[in-house]
Write an enzyme that holds these catalytic residues in place. Structure first.
Site, short mmCIF file in Angstrom:
data_model
loop_
_atom_site.label_atom_id
_atom_site.label_comp_id
_atom_site.label_asym_id
_atom_site.label_seq_id
_atom_site.Cartn_x
_atom_site.Cartn_y
_atom_site.Cartn_z
N CYS A 43 0.12 3.71 2.80
CA CYS A 43 0.61 3.16 4.07
C CYS A 43 2.09 3.46 4.25
CB CYS A 43 0.40 1.64 4.11
SG CYS A 43 -1.31 1.11 4.09
N CYS A 57 0.83 -1.21 0.00
CA CYS A 57 0.00 0.00 0.00
C CYS A 57 0.86 1.26 0.00
CB CYS A 57 -0.91 -0.05 1.23
SG CYS A 57 -1.79 1.47 1.60
#
Length: 146
Positions: free
Chosen positions: A70, A67
């Site tokens: 993230c 991600c």
């Protein structure tokens, strides 16, 4: 003098610590590790409840290695951990490795930040946040330890 129960970042053993000593250099009574190191703790299904059920608020970043947001959020989260500890414990849950935790907390998007206190979820926020927004969110929602 009142005390709180908190989990060791290394072995997850429960430790009782006087509130007025939170800013000191307390060590785990079982393994001798420092109780605070200014870095997020990696949580798994095996140690999650020991940290989430403690008297010290727990701020969890649910994330995944693939991600992009993230990875962007990781640096902001680590800086917040260094600045906010010992008022709260910061932790990370890799939702790819810990799929049962992600399912348990119904994590539908990542990154998702959640605050736990004494075993209960206080609040959550999905999406990456810049440092200033994270600080405001923590100030608005972080319970007082104890």
């Amino acid at each position: 003098m009142s005390a709180i129960i908190l989990a060791c970042p290394r072995c997850a053993s429960r430790n009782r610590m006087p509130i007025d000593r939170l800013t000191g250099d307390g060590k785990c009574g079982k393994c001798g590790a420092a109780m605070f190191n200014g870095r997020p703790v990696e949580l798994t299904a095996a140690n999650f409840d020991r940290h989430a059920g403690a008297d010290l608020p727990l701020v969890v970043d649910f994330w995944a290695p693939w991600c992009g947001p993230c990875r962007t959020m990781a640096a902001v989260f680590e800086a917040a951990a260094a600045g906010v500890e010992p008022a709260a414990r910061f932790a990370k849950v890799n939702t790819e490795a810990e799929q049962q935790l992600a399912a348990r907390f119904q994590i539908r998007s990542i990154p998702t930040l959640a605050i736990f206190h004494k075993g209960r979820e206080v609040t959550r926020q999905s999406g990456a946040m810049p440092a200033g927004m994270l600080a405001q969110w923590l100030e608005a929602h972080l319970p007082v330890p104890g």
